[in-house]
Design an enzyme around this catalytic site. Structure first.
Site, PDB file in Angstrom:
ATOM      1  N   CYS A  79       0.869  -1.364  -0.138  1.00  0.00           N
ATOM      2  CA  CYS A  79      -0.010   0.103   0.104  1.00  0.00           C
ATOM      3  C   CYS A  79       0.911   1.105  -0.067  1.00  0.00           C
ATOM      4  O   CYS A  79       1.451   1.636  -1.093  1.00  0.00           O
ATOM      5  CB  CYS A  79      -1.050  -0.183   1.094  1.00  0.00           C
ATOM      6  SG  CYS A  79      -2.375   1.243   0.945  1.00  0.00           S
ATOM      7  N   HIS A 167      -3.719  -5.387   0.646  1.00  0.00           N
ATOM      8  CA  HIS A 167      -3.179  -5.588   2.030  1.00  0.00           C
ATOM      9  C   HIS A 167      -3.028  -7.207   1.919  1.00  0.00           C
ATOM     10  O   HIS A 167      -4.069  -7.762   2.358  1.00  0.00           O
ATOM     11  CB  HIS A 167      -3.812  -5.182   2.858  1.00  0.00           C
ATOM     12  CG  HIS A 167      -3.594  -3.708   3.027  1.00  0.00           C
ATOM     13  ND1 HIS A 167      -2.889  -3.195   3.876  1.00  0.00           N
ATOM     14  CD2 HIS A 167      -4.322  -2.530   2.460  1.00  0.00           C
ATOM     15  CE1 HIS A 167      -2.512  -1.913   3.895  1.00  0.00           C
ATOM     16  NE2 HIS A 167      -4.023  -1.304   3.141  1.00  0.00           N
ATOM     17  N   GLU A 169      -1.846  -8.968   3.872  1.00  0.00           N
ATOM     18  CA  GLU A 169      -1.868  -9.501   5.414  1.00  0.00           C
ATOM     19  C   GLU A 169      -3.268  -9.591   6.087  1.00  0.00           C
ATOM     20  O   GLU A 169      -3.676 -10.124   6.808  1.00  0.00           O
ATOM     21  CB  GLU A 169      -0.958  -8.635   6.212  1.00  0.00           C
ATOM     22  CG  GLU A 169      -1.583  -7.111   6.573  1.00  0.00           C
ATOM     23  CD  GLU A 169      -1.178  -6.177   5.389  1.00  0.00           C
ATOM     24  OE1 GLU A 169      -1.095  -6.716   4.345  1.00  0.00           O
ATOM     25  OE2 GLU A 169      -1.510  -5.003   5.694  1.00  0.00           O
TER      26      GLU A 169
END
Ligand code: XMP
Length: 506
Positions: A79, A167, A169
């Site tokens: 990001c 993202h 994660e």
């Protein structure tokens, strides 16, 4: 030397999650503030740049010169991290018309790229960004897009550098873990973290650090201090002395059980039964914070008195774990919440601190404990507050109230174990309310106390949801408590979540 992936934190709320995912893949990583690149980067094998609340062109944005990192290590920008790489290399990042927040599907333009290998076509990814990359600099190649975002992932040619706008994660990125695993494979340290490897390295390091010095440790019966004790014992044997203070506010039978467990583990433990001292100090005190202070101070007094009988102690062991450390730093490098050490003891007693599990997450502490041969019931114990039942007896504490609560709590927790519910509950306990109500037993009218039962699920205690325990289980516990615990004629179940309630009642 521990090889690692370094995660530079630019302030995103999900930075911790990146660390979590990589550790879940049994790979060692550390999170550091973006501007705190360690001087000794010997073990660093790869770097991840996190997201950020800022735009790259915001004057307040957290900036470092990324050219210093590019080409030195495999690098992954997430990001803001990806946008910074583009922006600093002369590309264009612009505010999008609307902030993109939610799921998108990836179109893989280079499915064989090592970062994307194994991802499904139209893999779902989680987007959360206000800016978007509109033009890539020379040498950058788009390797994936979404229907809204042209440059959803790119690679810099001739380097092991990638950027992703989404993202990986985040839980909602369906194959995000796969992508992070791909990055770990690129870095080449996959699977370098295991409990056994951790123990082996820690023992060597602790022996180096401590030499023949003596170490003192306060044992609480909780998971963290217990694992620290066993680990230190493995490293320095009887140069470790542990002190276990029984303040008389533990669960029924717990003090004896814990001491027996510790001795079984071969630890050199001094058990101090100080319950009378604590009950006296708490007499007539109803205010929760006051009670906490009295219990905290009492603990330190007892601990210091015991320690003063020992000779030549140089170190104080402590069960600090990784989330304590991450919470303690923010990205400007300032302490926002200093992790608790035992009431300032190290300074007062002029002891150096040794914190052997400071790099571990909670579940890793349990895995290490297991690899150290510790029993499951020591490792799977629910969290329990330091002031113990002192803050679960609302209002003033009396020995009689402690007895009532210990009995009721014992019935609750034993039944929970018996019915196989204990390990699916994050924390549970009984609370003694200062409320008497009317009941009837046989032909007699009673006027007795109320017990509240609490059971919650949580990840980090910051928020918690009450657990929908089976009615049959609650009925059994309620019956047993009312029939067996003298002084109680009513049981209620707490159905409040945190926030706005808290886990403890005081
Ligand atoms: P609350 O009640 O704040 O509790 O939602 C969150 C977690 O912290 C524990 N707790 C304490 N632990 N000393 C401790 O060591 C305390 O004074 C204390 N107060 C709450 C609580 O058990 C829960 O796990």
């Amino acid at each position: 030397m521990q090889e690692k992936i370094l995660i530079l934190d630019f302030g995103s709320q999900t930075t911790q999650l990146i660390g979590r995912r990589i550790r879940d893949l049994n790979t060692y990583c550390e999170i550091v503030p973006y501007n705190k690149l360690p001087e000794n980067i010997e073990g660093v094998r790869g770097v991840i740049l996190s997201g950020s609340p800022y735009s790259v062109y915001d004057p307040k944005a957290f900036r470092i010169t990324l050219n210093e990192l590019r080409g030195r290590f495999p690098l992954l920008g997430i990001c803001y991290g990806a946008q910074s790489l583009v922006y600093q290399a002369g590309g264009k990042v612009e505010p999008s018309e609307t902030r993109e927040y939610g799921s998108s599907q990836l179109n893989l333009l280079a499915p064989e790229d090592p970062l994307l290998k194994g991802l499904s076509p139209r893999s779902t990814v989680w987007m959360s960004h206000g800016d978007t990359i509109t033009e890539l600099p020379q040498g950058f190649t788009t390797i994936a897009s979404t229907d809204q975002v042209t440059h959803a992932a790119y690679r810099i040619e001739g380097e092991l550098t990638w950027g992703v706008q989404f993202h990986p994660e985040a839980f909602h990125s369906a194959e995000g873990v796969r992508l992070l695993e791909n990055f770990i494979n690129i870095v080449g340290i996959a699977g370098n973290w295991s409990p056994d490897a951790f123990i082996e390295r820690s023992v060597v390091e602790l022996r180096e650090q401590l030499g023949n010095d003596k170490v003192l440790l306060a044992l609480s019966g909780g998971v963290d201090s217990s694992v620290v004790a066993v680990l230190l014992h493995r490293a320095i044997g009887n140069n470790l002395t542990c002190i276990f203070v029984d303040h008389g506010l533990l669960r029924k039978g717990e003090a004896e059980q814990v001491l027996e467990d510790y001795r079984h583990l071969g630890l050199n433990v001094i058990g101090v039964d100080a319950h009378e001292q604590f009950y006296t100090a708490l007499e007539g005190v109803a205010d929760p914070e006051q009670k906490r202070k009295i219990i905290g101070k009492g603990f330190i007094d007892v601990f210091e008195a015991e320690a003063s009988k020992l000779q030549g102690i140089k170190w104080l062991g402590q069960g600090t774990i990784y989330p304590d450390i991450i919470e303690s730093i923010n990205i400007t490098g300032m302490v926002i919440k200093s992790h608790h050490n035992v009431g300032g003891l190290p300074e007062r007693m002029k002891l150096k601190l040794v914190e052997p599990i400071r790099t571990l997450f909670k579940d890793e502490v349990r895995r290490v404990g297991k690899a150290l041969g510790m029993q499951a019931h020591l490792l799977e114990r629910h969290p329990f507050p330091g002031p113990g039942l002192g803050i679960r007896i609302l209002g003033a504490v009396t020995p009689e109230k402690v007895r009532i609560l210990q009995e009721a709590d014992h019935i609750y927790m034993s039944e929970m174990r018996k019915q196989g519910l204990y390990n699916s509950v994050w924390q549970a306990g009984a609370i003694l309310l200062p409320v008497k109500s009317v009941g009837v037993m046989g032909d007699e009218r009673t006027y007795e106390y109320t017990i509240a039962l609490r059971a919650v699920n949580s990840v980090d205690a910051m928020s918690a949801d009450w657990i929908r325990l089976p009615y049959e289980f609650l009925a059994k516990v309620s019956n047993e408590i009312i029939n067996k615990v003298r002084g109680v004629n009513r049981v209620v179940y707490d159905i409040s979540s945190k926030p706005p309630s808290t886990i403890e009642w005081e």
